[in-house]
Each structure stands twice: as structure tokens, then as C-alpha cells.
Design a protein around this motif. Structure first.
Motif, short mmCIF file in Angstrom:
data_model
loop_
_atom_site.label_atom_id
_atom_site.label_comp_id
_atom_site.label_asym_id
_atom_site.label_seq_id
_atom_site.Cartn_x
_atom_site.Cartn_y
_atom_site.Cartn_z
N THR A 113 -66.61 -16.63 -14.01
CA THR A 113 -66.31 -15.74 -15.19
C THR A 113 -66.21 -16.47 -16.28
O THR A 113 -65.65 -17.70 -16.13
CB THR A 113 -65.24 -14.70 -15.17
OG1 THR A 113 -65.10 -14.03 -16.59
CG2 THR A 113 -64.01 -15.32 -14.74
N SER A 114 -66.80 -16.25 -17.51
CA SER A 114 -66.55 -16.98 -18.74
C SER A 114 -65.13 -16.71 -19.30
O SER A 114 -65.06 -17.03 -20.32
CB SER A 114 -67.74 -16.59 -19.81
OG SER A 114 -67.71 -15.24 -19.95
N ASP A 115 -64.45 -15.80 -18.50
CA ASP A 115 -63.10 -15.37 -19.18
C ASP A 115 -63.32 -14.45 -20.34
O ASP A 115 -62.33 -14.15 -21.19
CB ASP A 115 -62.17 -16.82 -19.59
CG ASP A 115 -61.64 -17.34 -18.37
OD1 ASP A 115 -61.62 -16.92 -17.36
OD2 ASP A 115 -61.17 -18.63 -18.52
N SER A 116 -64.17 -13.78 -20.31
CA SER A 116 -64.47 -12.88 -21.42
C SER A 116 -63.89 -11.54 -21.22
O SER A 116 -63.31 -10.78 -21.97
CB SER A 116 -65.97 -12.60 -21.98
OG SER A 116 -66.75 -12.01 -20.64
N LEU A 117 -63.62 -11.38 -19.85
CA LEU A 117 -62.98 -10.05 -19.40
C LEU A 117 -62.09 -10.57 -18.27
O LEU A 117 -62.17 -11.27 -17.24
CB LEU A 117 -63.97 -9.11 -18.83
CG LEU A 117 -63.54 -7.71 -18.57
CD1 LEU A 117 -62.76 -7.06 -19.82
CD2 LEU A 117 -64.48 -6.92 -17.84
N ILE A 118 -60.73 -10.40 -18.47
CA ILE A 118 -59.71 -10.65 -17.58
C ILE A 118 -58.99 -9.50 -16.99
O ILE A 118 -58.41 -8.81 -18.00
CB ILE A 118 -58.76 -11.78 -18.18
CG1 ILE A 118 -59.57 -12.81 -18.57
CG2 ILE A 118 -57.88 -12.18 -16.96
CD1 ILE A 118 -58.77 -14.00 -19.41
N GLU A 119 -58.97 -9.42 -15.49
CA GLU A 119 -58.29 -7.90 -15.20
C GLU A 119 -57.22 -8.56 -14.35
O GLU A 119 -57.36 -9.41 -13.37
CB GLU A 119 -59.23 -7.14 -14.41
CG GLU A 119 -60.21 -6.46 -15.37
CD GLU A 119 -61.04 -5.48 -14.55
OE1 GLU A 119 -60.76 -4.42 -14.50
OE2 GLU A 119 -62.01 -5.98 -14.18
N VAL A 120 -55.85 -8.15 -14.61
CA VAL A 120 -54.90 -8.34 -13.47
C VAL A 120 -53.97 -7.35 -13.37
O VAL A 120 -53.31 -6.84 -14.49
CB VAL A 120 -53.87 -9.48 -14.21
CG1 VAL A 120 -52.85 -9.84 -13.14
CG2 VAL A 120 -54.69 -10.75 -14.62
N GLY A 121 -54.10 -6.85 -12.22
CA GLY A 121 -53.42 -5.34 -12.00
C GLY A 121 -53.91 -4.34 -12.73
O GLY A 121 -55.20 -4.15 -13.01
N PRO A 122 -53.05 -3.79 -13.63
CA PRO A 122 -53.31 -2.76 -14.60
C PRO A 122 -53.83 -3.17 -15.82
O PRO A 122 -54.19 -2.40 -16.76
CB PRO A 122 -52.03 -1.75 -14.65
CG PRO A 122 -51.14 -2.85 -14.48
CD PRO A 122 -51.53 -3.77 -13.28
N ILE A 123 -53.53 -4.32 -16.11
CA ILE A 123 -53.91 -5.11 -17.55
C ILE A 123 -55.19 -5.70 -17.63
O ILE A 123 -55.88 -6.41 -16.59
CB ILE A 123 -52.98 -6.04 -17.67
CG1 ILE A 123 -51.51 -5.74 -17.53
CG2 ILE A 123 -53.12 -6.75 -18.97
CD1 ILE A 123 -50.29 -6.64 -17.52
#
Length: 215
Positions: A113-123
Motif C-alpha cells: 500500500t502507498s499508505d493512502s488508506l490505513i485501517e486498524v480495527g475500527p479506525i
């Protein structure tokens, strides 16, 4: 130790390249570009922290420190210099292999990923839109809160020292201002945790720093 590591890693399908000292390790890392580096701090020709500092100036592979130095300040120093993990001798082979798997998984996730979208649990953090959502609901963060959250989320599962976070979020002039972190972590927990007094995602590592729990 090297024989044990070589045999353990080989028996689990890893192709291990072995170095006897810092000079060999540096040369082999440049030539082979390993996916993960296991580094002992007690090297015969050079301090391991110095070698790690040099590696971190150009190498992106995860570095797992393997050391008999078990004091808190030794761990903090290694993490500050760029270690991704720290394993204190003696240790079991199962734990070593688990740490290697985690390091490789994190590296693969960063590459994917380019880190444009980061998902951790509900965040969910949408860096392109500068938006943060918790369970789908938009959460307003200040620019500093956003930078702090991104720093933690990009390294979810990994402890980031106070110094690392202060340098990344506030810059070199704030490297010793740990009260900044306490204040802003409190703000983030109020906005993102169900119960800020019992955080599930934004965790404190006493005396070392903070980490975001891996989903």
C-alpha cells in the motif's frame, strides 16, 4: 548462536545468510538485500547500535535485535536507532519464528500500500482526504493529532519510543518534550476509544513509548 539460528531458519524454509561480524554483515546486507535482518548488538568488531544506525540510513528491511542486553534503556536505545523488534537472550525458537513472521508481514503490508488508506480495527485513516473515521463515523482531528495517529497506525503492532514519535510528529526541537505525547494521546483516546480510561487500540508501553494494537 549462529549455528542454532541457521538450522532453525533453514528448517522452516528461510534462506539464511550468515555474517560473523559487523563488516561482513554490512557487506552482505548491501549485496543480498535481505527481507529481514537479525542483529546481535555484541559484535566483535563494532557496536551493534552503530551498525544499525548505518543500516537504517539506507536499508528498509525490518531489523530484529537479538541481544543479551535486557535492560529497559538498552531496548529503548535500539528502538530509537531503528530496530523493529527486540528479542532478549535466551529465547525460544517458537518466539523467534513468530517475531520473524510478524516482521515480514508488516514489511509486506507496507509494500502493498502507498499508505493512502490505513485501517486498524475500527479506525480508518484516509490520508489523501485527510479524514479519520471510527466505525464509519467521521472524527475531527487537529493536524498534530492526525500526524500522531498516522505514525502509530503505520507501525501498528510495533512499539514506537517517545523520542521516535516526538521527532516524527513535532521535529528535533521537541525530542525531549514527552509531556506533548501524554497530552495528545489523551486527546486521541477521547476521540477514538470506546472507553478512554481503558484503551483498546492506543496503548502505553511504560517507560518506552506507545503502540497501536494490531487488528
Amino acid at each position: 548462536m549462529r549455528r542454532m539460528l541457521r538450522a532453525t531458519l533453514a528448517s522452516h524454509g528461510y534462506d539464511a545468510v550468515e555474517a560473523r561480524n559487523a563488516a561482513e554483515g554490512l557487506a552482505l546486507t548491501r549485496a543480498q538485500r535481505p527481507e529481514v535482518v537479525l542483529l546481535d548488538l555484541g559484535l566483535p568488531d563494532r557496536d551493534g547500535l552503530e551498525l544499525m544506525r548505518e543500516l537504517r540510513s539506507w536499508a528498509t528491511a525490518p531489523i530484529i535485535v537479538i541481544s543479551a542486553r535486557g535492560r529497559e534503556q538498552d531496548k529503548v536505545a535500539a528502538l530509537d536507532e531503528g530496530a523493529d523488534d527486540y528479542l532478549t537472550k535466551p529465547f525460544g525458537t517458537a518466539e523467534l519464528l513468530a517475531r520473524v513472521r510478524v516482521a515480514l508481514r508488516h514489511a509486506a503490508e507496507r509494500d502493498a500500500t502507498s499508505d493512502s488508506l490505513i485501517e486498524v480495527g475500527p479506525i480508518t485513516i484516509d490520508r489523501a482526504r485527510h479524514e479519520v473515521r471510527r466505525s464509519g463515523a467521521l472524527v475531527h482531528l487537529t493536524p498534530i493529532e492526525h500526524r500522531l495517529l498516522v505514525a502509530l497506525a503505520r507501525s501498528a503492532g510495533r512499539v514506537l519510543t517517545h523520542r521516535q514519535l516526538l521527532l516524527e510528529v513535532w521535529g528535533p526541537d521537541a525530542a525531549t518534550q514527552t509531556h506533548y505525547l501524554r497530552v495528545y494521546m489523551t486527546h486521541l483516546r477521547r476521540k477514538l476509544e470506546t472507553d478512554p480510561a481503558r484503551p483498546q487500540w492506543l496503548l502505553n508501553e511504560p517507560g518506552v513509548g506507545y503502540r497501536m494494537r494490531e487488528a
